[in-house]
Design a protein around this motif. Structure first.
Motif, PDB file in Angstrom:
ATOM      1  N   LYS A  40       0.841  -1.202  -0.056  1.00 30.88           N
ATOM      2  CA  LYS A  40       0.020   0.138  -0.248  1.00 30.88           C
ATOM      3  C   LYS A  40       0.923   1.115   0.070  1.00 30.88           C
ATOM      4  CE  LYS A  40      -1.898  -1.118   3.760  1.00 30.88           C
ATOM      5  NZ  LYS A  40      -1.049  -2.338   4.184  1.00 30.88           N
ATOM      6  N   SER A  41       1.646   1.316   0.890  1.00 36.08           N
ATOM      7  CA  SER A  41       2.652   2.774   1.024  1.00 36.08           C
ATOM      8  C   SER A  41       3.484   2.758  -0.163  1.00 36.08           C
ATOM      9  CB  SER A  41       3.377   2.427   2.469  1.00 36.08           C
ATOM     10  OG  SER A  41       2.738   2.492   3.310  1.00 36.08           O
ATOM     11  N   THR A  42       3.962   1.464  -0.764  1.00 33.78           N
ATOM     12  CA  THR A  42       4.486   1.516  -2.115  1.00 33.78           C
ATOM     13  C   THR A  42       3.840   2.168  -3.039  1.00 33.78           C
ATOM     14  OG1 THR A  42       6.083  -0.262  -1.402  1.00 33.78           O
ATOM     15  CG2 THR A  42       6.287   0.233  -3.622  1.00 33.78           C
TER      16      THR A  42
ATOM     17  N   LEU B 132      -3.452   9.727   1.616  1.00 33.90           N
ATOM     18  CA  LEU B 132      -2.962   9.851   3.070  1.00 33.90           C
ATOM     19  C   LEU B 132      -2.888   8.324   3.467  1.00 33.90           C
ATOM     20  CD1 LEU B 132      -6.495  11.451   4.070  1.00 33.90           C
ATOM     21  CD2 LEU B 132      -4.247  12.663   3.705  1.00 33.90           C
ATOM     22  N   ASP B 133      -1.667   8.116   4.051  1.00 35.08           N
ATOM     23  CA  ASP B 133      -0.961   7.061   4.486  1.00 35.08           C
ATOM     24  C   ASP B 133      -1.407   6.921   5.972  1.00 35.08           C
ATOM     25  OD1 ASP B 133       0.084   4.522   4.746  1.00 35.08           O
ATOM     26  OD2 ASP B 133       2.038   5.033   3.846  1.00 35.08           O
ATOM     27  N   GLU B 134      -2.223   6.086   6.262  1.00 35.62           N
ATOM     28  CA  GLU B 134      -2.725   5.962   7.617  1.00 35.62           C
ATOM     29  C   GLU B 134      -2.629   7.152   8.757  1.00 35.62           C
ATOM     30  OE1 GLU B 134      -1.163   2.569   9.704  1.00 35.62           O
ATOM     31  OE2 GLU B 134      -0.305   1.425   7.732  1.00 35.62           O
ATOM     32  N   PRO B 135      -3.581   8.180   8.118  1.00 35.75           N
ATOM     33  CA  PRO B 135      -3.653   9.272   8.783  1.00 35.75           C
ATOM     34  C   PRO B 135      -4.068   9.411  10.233  1.00 35.75           C
ATOM     35  CG  PRO B 135      -5.619   9.366   7.272  1.00 35.75           C
ATOM     36  CD  PRO B 135      -4.652   8.043   7.245  1.00 35.75           C
TER      37      PRO B 135
HETATM   38 MG   LIG Z   1       2.274   0.996   4.689  1.00 36.55          MG
END
Ligand SMILES: [Mg+2]
Ligand SMILES: Nc1ncnc2c1ncn2[C@@H]1O[C@H](COP(=O)(O)OP(=O)(O)OP(=O)(O)O)[C@@H](O)[C@H]1O
Length: 254
Positions: free
Chosen positions: A41-43, A174-177
């Motif tokens: 996901k983050s990638t 938004l990455d795990e805001p």
């Molecule tokens: Mg991640």
């Protein structure tokens, strides 16, 4: 459609972190990107924002191929993001942080500040007034004069969201805001996210709390081991067998 990835692939050494992912995000939607730890996901967000270069595949945004662009070029086209490690200015107050974001987004030009022109001074007054309003709007009025570094962690993250909102991006990643927030901070952050949505900004959201994703998102994309395994409206994705298996493992599917 605002964002489209085609065959997006990222290989780190021997590891295929993102594998042939076709992802679309329509303007005005909140799309949730979910999947187990290490799913990629983050990638995907790092690829879209230009912080990583894809091994293969293409990324189109707002009718342009942005696959090879650098982060600042992507940002200039209207893709904003928040960070896991918050890049706020710790020695600035909450209000000054918002002011800084307005400056970064406003085209004040180089000459104004140097010659302190009248137009520039007027613009500067405007920015401080807008920042003040903005801070009230996102519910951070009460910590206006606190240094960012002294704020509780959750408030720092809300400030990070408020900064992203100030820039008025077309697409916000938004990455795990909500990571590490207590329930009061979460409700504050959700309000800010809804404000961001209501100003017309499209959002791609990574979030582990399934209940929050289900309630917030118009569409959900599920990845596992780098591959997209499901997508659709929340109600559909929730019932998807492969999704249930990925999250809870084989026989717990019920
Ligand atoms: Mg991640
Ligand atoms: N810069 C890197 N170099 C090598 N491997 C990486 C790099 N970044 C990520 N990975 C690997 O790629 C895979 C996907 O990682 P990623 O961070 O995208 O997962 P994620 O879905 O965001 O996970 P989480 O939910 O834990 O945040 C993982 O196996 C991770 O270890």
């Amino acid at each position: 459609m605002l964002l489209k990835t085609t065959g997006l692939t990222k290989i780190f050494g021997g590891l295929v972190a993102v594998h042939d992912v076709d992802l679309t995000v329509d303007a005005g939607q909140i799309v949730g990107l979910i999947g187990p730890n290490g799913a990629g996901k983050s990638t995907i967000i790092n690829l879209i924002s230009g912080f990583l270069r894809p091994t293969r595949g293409q990324i189109d945004f707002d009718g342009r191929n942005i696959t090879a662009l650098k982060p600042h070029q992507v940002a200039r086209l209207g893709i904003g993001r928040t960070f896991q490690i918050i890049p706020f200015f710790g020695q600035f107050t909450a209000l000054e942080n918002i002011v800084a974001s307005f400056y970064l987004s406003a085209d004040t030009g180089l000459w104004g500040p140097i010659f302190n022109t009248r137009a520039y001074r007027r613009r500067e007054k405007d920015i401080w007034r807008q920042a003040e309003e903005h801070l009230q709007l996102v519910g951070l009025g009460g910590v206006r004069d606190e240094l960012a570094k002294n704020l509780p962690h959750g408030y720092q993250r809300v400030l990070d969201l408020a900064n992203a909102l100030a820039v008025k991006p077309k697409l916000l990643l938004l990455d795990e805001p909500l990571g590490g927030m207590d329930s009061e901070e979460i409700s504050l952050a959700l309000k800010v996210i809804n404000k961001i949505r209501s100003q017309g900004t499209t959002i791609l959201l990574i979030e582990h709390n399934v209940a929050i994703v289900m309630s917030l998102c118009d569409r959900i994309v599920v990845v596992n081991y780098g591959r997209k395994i499901a997508e659709g409206p929340p109600g559909e994705v929730r019932k998807n067998k492969e999704v249930i298996r990925a999250y809870f493992g084989g026989d717990h599917a019920a």
